[in-house]
Design a protein around this motif. Structure first.
Motif, mmCIF file in Angstrom:
data_model
loop_
_atom_site.group_PDB
_atom_site.id
_atom_site.type_symbol
_atom_site.label_atom_id
_atom_site.label_comp_id
_atom_site.label_asym_id
_atom_site.label_seq_id
_atom_site.Cartn_x
_atom_site.Cartn_y
_atom_site.Cartn_z
ATOM 1 N N LEU A 3 -2.057 0.580 -4.191
ATOM 2 C CA LEU A 3 -2.852 -0.059 -3.153
ATOM 3 C C LEU A 3 -2.641 0.708 -1.847
ATOM 4 C CD1 LEU A 3 -4.691 -2.451 -2.375
ATOM 5 C CD2 LEU A 3 -2.620 -3.757 -1.861
ATOM 6 N N LEU A 4 -3.709 1.290 -1.328
ATOM 7 C CA LEU A 4 -3.661 2.067 -0.097
ATOM 8 C C LEU A 4 -4.228 1.249 1.042
ATOM 9 C CD1 LEU A 4 -5.106 5.452 -1.446
ATOM 10 C CD2 LEU A 4 -2.708 4.740 -1.322
ATOM 11 N N ALA A 5 -3.660 1.425 2.235
ATOM 12 C CA ALA A 5 -4.167 0.691 3.386
ATOM 13 C C ALA A 5 -4.093 1.547 4.640
ATOM 14 C CB ALA A 5 -3.379 -0.599 3.588
ATOM 15 N N ILE A 15 -7.708 -0.240 -0.287
ATOM 16 C CA ILE A 15 -8.353 0.273 -1.497
ATOM 17 C C ILE A 15 -7.322 0.321 -2.615
ATOM 18 C CG2 ILE A 15 -9.371 2.310 -2.586
ATOM 19 C CD1 ILE A 15 -10.848 2.885 -0.067
ATOM 20 N N LEU A 16 -7.682 -0.254 -3.761
ATOM 21 C CA LEU A 16 -6.812 -0.229 -4.933
ATOM 22 C C LEU A 16 -7.308 0.842 -5.890
ATOM 23 C CD1 LEU A 16 -4.418 -1.568 -6.409
ATOM 24 C CD2 LEU A 16 -6.090 -3.072 -7.536
ATOM 25 N N LEU A 17 -6.429 1.791 -6.218
ATOM 26 C CA LEU A 17 -6.740 2.860 -7.159
ATOM 27 C C LEU A 17 -6.015 2.631 -8.476
ATOM 28 C CD1 LEU A 17 -6.399 6.064 -4.907
ATOM 29 C CD2 LEU A 17 -8.466 4.728 -5.378
ATOM 30 N N ASP A 18 -6.709 2.890 -9.588
ATOM 31 C CA ASP A 18 -6.044 2.790 -10.881
ATOM 32 C C ASP A 18 -5.335 4.109 -11.220
ATOM 33 O OD1 ASP A 18 -7.950 4.604 -11.815
ATOM 34 O OD2 ASP A 18 -9.133 3.087 -12.869
ATOM 35 N N GLN A 19 -4.795 4.204 -12.422
ATOM 36 C CA GLN A 19 -3.986 5.365 -12.803
ATOM 37 C C GLN A 19 -4.783 6.666 -12.839
ATOM 38 O OE1 GLN A 19 -3.966 2.410 -14.164
ATOM 39 N NE2 GLN A 19 -1.889 1.744 -14.713
ATOM 40 N N GLN A 20 -6.115 6.576 -12.929
ATOM 41 C CA GLN A 20 -6.967 7.762 -12.938
ATOM 42 C C GLN A 20 -7.549 8.079 -11.553
ATOM 43 O OE1 GLN A 20 -7.340 5.294 -15.550
ATOM 44 N NE2 GLN A 20 -5.846 6.644 -16.544
ATOM 45 N N GLY A 21 -7.176 7.282 -10.576
ATOM 46 C CA GLY A 21 -7.694 7.508 -9.231
ATOM 47 C C GLY A 21 -9.040 6.866 -8.974
ATOM 48 N N GLU A 22 -9.485 6.027 -9.888
ATOM 49 C CA GLU A 22 -10.759 5.331 -9.692
ATOM 50 C C GLU A 22 -10.540 4.083 -8.838
ATOM 51 O OE1 GLU A 22 -13.710 6.543 -10.649
ATOM 52 O OE2 GLU A 22 -12.566 8.284 -11.354
ATOM 53 N N ILE A 23 -11.544 3.745 -8.061
ATOM 54 C CA ILE A 23 -11.435 2.596 -7.160
ATOM 55 C C ILE A 23 -11.644 1.296 -7.934
ATOM 56 C CG2 ILE A 23 -12.459 1.433 -5.160
ATOM 57 C CD1 ILE A 23 -13.227 4.220 -4.102
ATOM 58 N N TYR A 65 -0.402 2.593 5.922
ATOM 59 C CA TYR A 65 -0.342 3.465 7.089
ATOM 60 C C TYR A 65 -0.974 2.709 8.248
ATOM 61 C CZ TYR A 65 0.377 6.886 3.387
ATOM 62 O OH TYR A 65 0.858 7.554 2.288
ATOM 63 N N GLY A 66 -0.156 2.415 9.284
ATOM 64 C CA GLY A 66 -0.709 1.535 10.290
ATOM 65 C C GLY A 66 -0.211 1.735 11.701
ATOM 66 N N ALA A 67 -1.012 1.223 12.624
ATOM 67 C CA ALA A 67 -0.626 1.195 14.032
ATOM 68 C C ALA A 67 0.603 0.313 14.196
ATOM 69 C CB ALA A 67 -1.783 0.646 14.878
#
Length: 288
Positions: A3-5, A15-23, A65-67
């Motif tokens: 889970l990227l933020a 955005i949540l990415l699976d093991q193949q990098g798909e959204i 990654y945040g302020a």
């Protein structure tokens, strides 16, 4: 799943990415700046998001990654909030400058953020170098949303706005002195309150007054947050954020007298972060 933020004071894109990098999904919460928001509010904003709640037990890693995450105390606070919410995930919290670099370049360059707040760094191709610590919206944040919000309110009260602009501004916002002082001095998050006024500049038809104040803000930013790097004239200058996106022509004009080179101008860094993770993180894991 990772889970990227990319989080600011106003909003946070996930955005949540699976093991193949798909959204798997994209979603958005209100801002999660741990330097200005209380722990209870951070927890509340996570709980309000249905997609995060429904997937939290499936997430294996959270990379945020945040302020407000550039110093240890607020970073540790947010890490704790995430550990309690995403109970099965490994947690990484880094400052938003790291995400801005990932989104902008893999080569040496200066990377600038122009959002609710503002900041800059030099990326040498491997590590990030800060020239000065950011002291936030009261003392710094040139050319940011809260910078322009303050400018608009002052100009309105000092009657420096063109009459037709002042009339439109007064119709769009509650500009009573009581309301402004209550939001600034009694309520939480005055930085995001100030930044909310900046949309007036970028959602109205461009005029000489708007051009002037944007130009002055960008010039201040360049002088204080770009020229402070000795490498400024030898590497591209990249800009991240909506204010940069809507001010590209002014940015190019502002840097020209200093013989600076404008690199990438990216409105939303989250898309660049996805590309970085697909190539540098998920791609490398697949090769192992």
């Amino acid at each position: 799943m990772i889970l990227l933020a990319d989080g600011g004071s106003t909003k946070c894109d996930w955005i949540l990415l699976d093991q193949q990098g798909e959204i798997v999904f994209k979603t958005r919460t209100e801002g999660l700046n741990p330097a200005v928001f209380a722990q209870s509010l951070l927890e509340e904003r996570l709980e309000k998001n249905e997609e995060l709640r429904s997937h939290k037990d499936k997430v294996q890693a959270v990379h945020f990654y945040g302020a407000g995450c550039g110093t240890e105390k607020p970073r540790k606070l947010l890490e704790q909030v995430f550990k309690e919410f995403f109970t099965k995930a490994d947690i990484i919290v880094k400052e938003d400058m790291v995400a801005a670099v990932y989104a902008a370049t893999t080569e040496p360059g200066i990377v600038c953020i122009l959002g609710t707040g503002s900041n800059s760094c030099y990326f040498d191709g491997d590590k990030i170098h800060m020239a000065v610590d950011s002291l936030g919206y009261v003392l710094m944040d040139e050319a940011s949303g809260n910078y322009f919000g303050k400018r608009l309110i002052r100009d309105y009260y000092y009657k420096r706005m063109p009459p037709e602009v002042a009339e439109d501004f007064g119709k769009r916002f509650d500009l009573s002195s009581d309301s402004i002082k209550e939001n600034l001095y009694k309520k939480s998050n005055p930085n995001t309150y100030l930044a909310s006024f900046a949309e007036f500049i970028f959602t109205s038809e461009r005029n000489g007054y708007f051009y002037k104040i944007i130009t002055e803000g960008i010039q201040e930013f360049v002088e204080n947050r770009v020229l402070c790097f000795p490498e400024a004239q030898s590497v591209p200058i990249h800009f991240i954020g909506s204010i940069a996106h809507f001010s590209e022509d002014i940015i190019r004009a502002a840097v020209w007298p200093y013989h600076l080179t404008v690199g990438n101008i990216i409105r939303r860094p989250i898309d660049g972060i996805i590309d970085y993770y697909r190539k540098e993180v998920i791609g490398k894991l697949e090769k192992k």
